[in-house]
Design an enzyme around this catalytic site. Structure first.
Site, PDB file in Angstrom:
ATOM      1  N   GLU A 104      71.785 119.076 107.960  1.00 44.11           N
ATOM      2  CA  GLU A 104      70.397 119.692 107.603  1.00 44.11           C
ATOM      3  C   GLU A 104      70.333 119.836 106.139  1.00 44.11           C
ATOM      4  O   GLU A 104      69.434 119.513 105.472  1.00 44.11           O
ATOM      5  CB  GLU A 104      70.287 121.222 108.157  1.00 44.11           C
ATOM      6  CG  GLU A 104      70.158 120.898 109.790  1.00 44.11           C
ATOM      7  CD  GLU A 104      70.031 122.184 110.469  1.00 44.11           C
ATOM      8  OE1 GLU A 104      71.087 123.034 110.670  1.00 44.11           O
ATOM      9  OE2 GLU A 104      68.930 122.651 110.955  1.00 44.11           O
ATOM     10  N   GLU A 124      74.582 121.298 117.624  1.00 38.65           N
ATOM     11  CA  GLU A 124      74.208 122.539 118.107  1.00 38.65           C
ATOM     12  C   GLU A 124      74.164 122.788 119.446  1.00 38.65           C
ATOM     13  O   GLU A 124      74.650 124.033 119.989  1.00 38.65           O
ATOM     14  CB  GLU A 124      73.059 123.273 117.162  1.00 38.65           C
ATOM     15  CG  GLU A 124      73.322 123.401 115.792  1.00 38.65           C
ATOM     16  CD  GLU A 124      72.930 122.201 115.040  1.00 38.65           C
ATOM     17  OE1 GLU A 124      72.876 121.030 115.528  1.00 38.65           O
ATOM     18  OE2 GLU A 124      72.783 122.234 113.694  1.00 38.65           O
TER      19      GLU A 124
HETATM   20  N1  3HC Z   1      82.910 126.870 111.623  1.00 36.47           N
HETATM   21  C1  3HC Z   1      83.905 127.723 111.531  1.00 36.47           C
HETATM   22  N2  3HC Z   1      84.968 127.021 111.816  1.00 36.47           N
HETATM   23  C2  3HC Z   1      85.070 125.604 112.137  1.00 36.47           C
HETATM   24  C3  3HC Z   1      83.792 125.050 112.382  1.00 36.47           C
HETATM   25  C4  3HC Z   1      82.732 125.494 111.978  1.00 36.47           C
HETATM   26  N3  3HC Z   1      81.449 124.997 112.035  1.00 36.47           N
HETATM   27  N4  3HC Z   1      84.118 123.775 112.760  1.00 36.47           N
HETATM   28  C5  3HC Z   1      85.380 123.813 112.871  1.00 36.47           C
HETATM   29  N5  3HC Z   1      86.238 124.917 112.470  1.00 36.47           N
HETATM   30  C6  3HC Z   1      87.548 125.395 112.568  1.00 36.47           C
HETATM   31  C7  3HC Z   1      88.239 125.142 113.942  1.00 36.47           C
HETATM   32  O1  3HC Z   1      87.959 126.285 114.621  1.00 36.47           O
HETATM   33  C8  3HC Z   1      89.469 125.123 113.572  1.00 36.47           C
HETATM   34  O2  3HC Z   1      90.091 126.107 113.041  1.00 36.47           O
HETATM   35  P1  3HC Z   1      91.689 126.511 113.394  1.00 36.47           P
HETATM   36  O3  3HC Z   1      92.129 125.654 112.599  1.00 36.47           O
HETATM   37  O4  3HC Z   1      91.691 128.038 112.871  1.00 36.47           O
HETATM   38  O5  3HC Z   1      91.784 126.515 115.159  1.00 36.47           O
HETATM   39  C9  3HC Z   1      89.654 124.129 112.464  1.00 36.47           C
HETATM   40  O6  3HC Z   1      88.069 124.444 111.779  1.00 36.47           O
HETATM   41  C10 3HC Z   1      89.666 122.846 112.590  1.00 36.47           C
HETATM   42  O7  3HC Z   1      88.757 122.467 113.642  1.00 36.47           O
HETATM   43  P2  3HC Z   1      89.275 121.376 114.625  1.00 36.47           P
HETATM   44  O8  3HC Z   1      90.442 121.639 115.213  1.00 36.47           O
HETATM   45  O9  3HC Z   1      88.229 121.143 115.721  1.00 36.47           O
HETATM   46  O10 3HC Z   1      89.551 120.165 113.846  1.00 36.47           O
HETATM   47  P3  3HC Z   1      89.150 118.565 114.080  1.00 36.47           P
HETATM   48  O11 3HC Z   1      89.408 117.851 112.902  1.00 36.47           O
HETATM   49  O12 3HC Z   1      89.555 118.101 115.390  1.00 36.47           O
HETATM   50  O13 3HC Z   1      87.665 118.284 114.356  1.00 36.47           O
HETATM   51  C11 3HC Z   1      85.180 118.787 113.697  1.00 36.47           C
HETATM   52  C12 3HC Z   1      86.717 118.649 113.292  1.00 36.47           C
HETATM   53  C13 3HC Z   1      84.675 117.548 114.259  1.00 36.47           C
HETATM   54  C14 3HC Z   1      84.534 119.505 112.642  1.00 36.47           C
HETATM   55  C15 3HC Z   1      85.048 119.982 114.873  1.00 36.47           C
HETATM   56  O14 3HC Z   1      85.913 121.307 114.440  1.00 36.47           O
HETATM   57  C16 3HC Z   1      83.823 120.374 115.059  1.00 36.47           C
HETATM   58  O15 3HC Z   1      83.194 119.672 116.224  1.00 36.47           O
HETATM   59  N6  3HC Z   1      83.321 121.387 114.799  1.00 36.47           N
HETATM   60  C17 3HC Z   1      82.108 122.229 115.101  1.00 36.47           C
HETATM   61  C18 3HC Z   1      80.841 121.520 114.532  1.00 36.47           C
HETATM   62  C19 3HC Z   1      79.654 122.021 114.989  1.00 36.47           C
HETATM   63  O16 3HC Z   1      79.315 122.334 116.138  1.00 36.47           O
HETATM   64  N7  3HC Z   1      78.827 122.365 113.930  1.00 36.47           N
HETATM   65  C20 3HC Z   1      77.627 122.800 114.130  1.00 36.47           C
HETATM   66  C21 3HC Z   1      77.612 124.399 113.827  1.00 36.47           C
HETATM   67  S1  3HC Z   1      76.379 125.218 114.302  1.00 36.47           S
HETATM   68  C22 3HC Z   1      75.099 124.910 112.853  1.00 36.47           C
HETATM   69  O17 3HC Z   1      75.465 124.386 111.944  1.00 36.47           O
HETATM   70  C23 3HC Z   1      73.667 125.606 113.017  1.00 36.47           C
HETATM   71  C24 3HC Z   1      72.910 125.221 112.017  1.00 36.47           C
HETATM   72  O18 3HC Z   1      71.808 124.586 112.371  1.00 36.47           O
HETATM   73  C25 3HC Z   1      71.920 126.212 111.431  1.00 36.47           C
END
Ligand code: 3HC
Ligand code: NAI
Length: 699
Positions: A104, A124
């Site tokens: 975004e 999301e």
């Molecule tokens: N917020 C906070 N923490 C996050 C995060 C996020 N968006 N994404 C990942 N983390 C944290 C994980 O909890 C993990 O923490 P930890 O080491 O304490 O366990 C650390 O970051 C590393 O994450 P992964 O173990 O998953 O690492 P990978 O390298 O395997 O994957 C990733 C990385 C692809 C970025 C994966 O973490 C992921 O898919 N994250 C979520 C992405 C997501 O859903 N984003 C949308 C959020 S909602 C949003 O943006 C709303 C908006 O529209 C207003």
């Protein structure tokens, strides 16, 4: 203190770097930092802005840890609006994850350059949410309503090349040095007199076609996303992008986003997200190094052995499979070849990859060939004597330090360990069928298993892309032990008056993909029957025993594979039809057992089914078989179909309240106190006014 957003002037370009490890999530400090940077961009010395992410990702989204807490200003939609309003051209330089709020931010920028391996997406929906910082309004303007809906409803990211084709980015970086290329892009724009180009000002291409896309999406989601909340809101928000001016569309998005945020589904899915990451953190393993792991041996090439071999090949290991004779060796090889061929046919692997995997695979009848394996897994018949003989073979041939694993479903791993002179090397690796597909792996730690063996098992799981959960030794470990309890309830319900079809329907309505009786038909009734026959001699006659499943098996009705089970299957069909013969047979058994059937509605079915599951889950935690309630949640979601949007049975129990669950168990115990025994942990938590989440947090 580390500054999460830093700025630096390169010529006339302000380079804004977001550095908020591990994934540059858009937490409050980052949002403040971006606002400060935008203020700085107003300075006359700045002609353009480049937004960059430090480390492995651009920005992986909003900070999920902030959800459910009181929101802090500045809000992300405002930050995005301010980026878009910037009077100087803003270039977003994209690599790694560009997800959710990250995309975004990028769409609010005026120009986008991406590396080909960047992953751009709006995931999301996987968290029970929808894009909430303008994504539902900007994506349709940028790439059209159809592509935007695909991106937002699937939650699946696209790579840089696909993003370019969609019009989501303007340029692909040609070298590794994204920053230099982004700077060059900004300077090119300046040289050409490039102005800010605001996504909000774009018109939606072909509004009538876009309306049809929305109508179709609404119809598809009505079928596909039954019981889910956010997918329907997403369609509404994209419709607003077509029908309303940008500002009004943003307001609609905000309202719907807040509804999603307040929904229990958001809570459940975010619990699932963190729980799946938390299970890998086993406190006892802190600082323990895994053993080296390159070559894997698999003994047994049947259903499980073949699936495990394929999973290991895909994980990058050389795999040697041992079978008991040449004929079975050939069958084991065929089983593996079939699985790989199916992947090839579905495009999951290329033909080069297919050949490479087969090239790393050996079948043999000689145990001696396991001599160089770092880890061996047996998946032979579920028979203690056969497995003990296999472990004796391991003793003879495996090198010192090799991990000796069993894929047993129920047998006592301590007994297997005690039968070898190297019990510290023995561990259970309980894969789920089909093992090359199912995400779950229970790592069963026996009394004498060395900690570096446990660490090696978790390292294996990571390489295989499995979700691994630590389990202790007991009958059925975490998942099958709990299943044994709620399966009993399913049988009792049909004896008491419900039909199998009503039980399945109630469980599906709760969110499971299939009900328990459909699942029994899929797995095959013969396996459970064989086990019940084995247990018959030791069964306490005071325990209530429902004979209905045995009666089905006595007729040879084992489910899909025999064309008849709890459902009837037309030849070649996997869709079962309700079977009046089964209902007649149940009636007959009720009469024999002296049961007068009563009406049982869907609510009661679920109450009993879930109370048994939660109570058994509490016992599993109480006995130390699962480390925390969240481990139970992950097992049941990843291996048993528990709906993710409910967060697993323990999170669901917290949601409905533990006092209610305990009251249900006590009420049912009045009828049958031998089966319904309130878990001491459940009773203790209720007494202390606590929930399961408090135990997760205590670790
Ligand atoms: N917020 C906070 N923490 C996050 C995060 C996020 N968006 N994404 C990942 N983390 C944290 C994980 O909890 C993990 O923490 P930890 O080491 O304490 O366990 C650390 O970051 C590393 O994450 P992964 O173990 O998953 O690492 P990978 O390298 O395997 O994957 C990733 C990385 C692809 C970025 C994966 O973490 C992921 O898919 N994250 C979520 C992405 C997501 O859903 N984003 C949308 C959020 S909602 C949003 O943006 C709303 C908006 O529209 C207003
Ligand atoms: P299967 O019957 O399909 O395969 C067993 C294979 O082991 C056969 O190919 C057989 O030839 C081979 N075998 C037997 N003795 C051997 C020996 N001494 N040396 C080498 N090979 C030998 O059985 P399946 O379903 O693959 O199950 C294997 C194990 O996995 C069992 O312990 C089972 O409980 C467990 N398991 C099974 C699951 C399932 O859904 N089928 C799920 C999880 C675990």
């Amino acid at each position: 203190m580390q500054v999460p957003v830093s700025t630096r002037l390169n010529g006339r370009v302000l380079v804004v770097t977001i550095d908020n490890p591990p994934v540059n999530a858009l937490g409050t400090e980052v949002r403040h930092g971006l606002e400060d940077a935008l203020r700085q961009a107003q300075d006359a010395s700045v002609a353009a802005v480049v937004l960059l992410g430090a480390g492995r990702h651009f920005i992986a989204g909003a900070d999920i840890r902030e959800f459910g807490k009181p929101p802090q200003t500045p809000f992300l939609p405002d930050v995005c609006n301010h980026i878009e309003a910037c009077a100087k051209p803003v270039v977003a330089a994209l690599h790694g994850s560009v997800l959710g709020g990250g995309l975004e931010v990028a769409m609010a920028a005026h120009y986008r350059i991406a590396r080909t391996d960047a992953r751009l997406g709006l995931p999301e929906v996987n968290l029970g949410l929808m894009p909430g910082a303008g994504g539902t309004q900007r994506a349709p303007r940028l790439i059209g309503a159809g592509a935007a809906l695909d991106l937002i409803l699937s939650g699946k990211p696209v790579n840089g090349a696909r993003a370019l084709a969609l019009g989501l980015v303007d340029r692909l970086a040609q070298t590794e040095d994204l920053e230099a290329e982004a700077l060059a892009y900004a300077n090119d724009l300046l040289a050409a007199g490039g102005r800010p180009r605001r996504t909000r000002d774009l018109a939606i291409a072909d509004a009538d076609a876009a309306r049809r896309v929305v109508t179709d999406a609404r119809a598809t989601q009505a079928k596909k996303a039954v019981g889910l909340f956010s997918p329907h809101r997403i369609v509404d928000a994209v419709e607003a992008a077509i029908e309303k001016p940008f500002e009004e569309g943003l307001a609609v998005e905000r309202r719907l986003f807040l509804q999603c945020m307040a929904s229990p589904q958001r809570k459940g899915l975010i619990h699932a997200f963190f729980a799946e990451r938390e299970v890998a953190k086993v406190p006892e393993l802190a600082g323990i190094q895994p053993r080296p792991l390159e070559r894997v041996g698999v003994v047994g090439g049947g259903t499980m052995g073949a699936g495990i071999a394929v999973a290991c090949l895909r994980g990058g290991f050389e795999v040697t499979m041992v079978e008991r004779d040449e004929a079975n060796c050939a069958r084991g090889r065929q089983n593996v070849e079939k699985l790989l061929a199916a992947w090839l046919a579905r495009g999951r692997i290329s033909s080069t990859e297919h050949d490479r995997l087969l090239g790393a695979f050996i079948t043999t009848t000689e145990y001696a060939r396991l001599g160089n394996a770092d880890l061996v897994i047996e998946a032979v018949f579920e028979d203690l004597k056969v497995k003990q003989a296999v472990f004796a073979g391991f003793d003879r041939v495996c090198k010192p330090g090799a991990v000796l694993a069993s894929n047993t479903s129920y047998l006592d791993v301590n007994v297997l360990a005690a039968g070898t002179p190297r019990p510290a090397d023995v561990i259970g690796l309980h894969f789920f069928s089909p093992a090359h597909v199912m995400k779950l792996l229970e790592i069963v730690v026996a009394d004498r298993t060395a900690q570096d063996v446990v660490a090696t098992a978790f390292a294996l799981a990571r390489k295989l892309g499995k979700t691994a959960v630590r389990a202790g030794v007991c009958d059925g470990f975490i998942g099958n032990r709990i299943l044994a309890c709620y399966r009993q309830v399913a049988y009792r319900l049909i004896e008491a008056g419900a039909t199998p079809y009503a039980v399945d329907a109630a469980v599906r309505h709760f969110g499971y993909p299939i009900g328990p009786f459909q699942m029994f038909d899929l797995a095959g009734g013969d396996i459970g029957w064989a086990m019940r026959k084995r247990q018959a001699a030791t069964r306490d006659p005071r325990d209530h025993y429902v004979r209905i499943p045995d009666v089905l098996c006595e007729r040879g009705w084992f489910g899909q594979k025999t064309g008849q089970g709890w459902y009837r299957y037309a030849p070649g069909s996997r869709a079962g039809e309700e079977d009046p013969e089964v209902l007649a047979l149940i009636e007959e058994e009720r009469r024999r057992a002296g049961v007068t059937p009563r009406a049982i509605d869907a609510d009661e079915i679920l109450q009993r089914y879930l109370a048994a599951m939660i109570n058994a889950g509490a016992d599993v935690v109480n006995d130390g078989i699962a480390l925390r309630p969240l481990d139970v949640d992950v097992v049941l979601m990843a291996g048993y179909g528990f709906p993710r949007h409910r967060g697993g049975p323990m999170a669901y129990a917290d949601e409905i309240g533990l006092p209610k669950v305990l009251a249900d168990v006590r009420r049912f115990a009045v009828e049958d106190a031998r089966f319904w025994k309130p878990s001491p942990l459940l009773a203790r938590l209720v007494g202390e006014g606590r929930n399961f989440a408090s135990l997760n947090a205590a670790h």
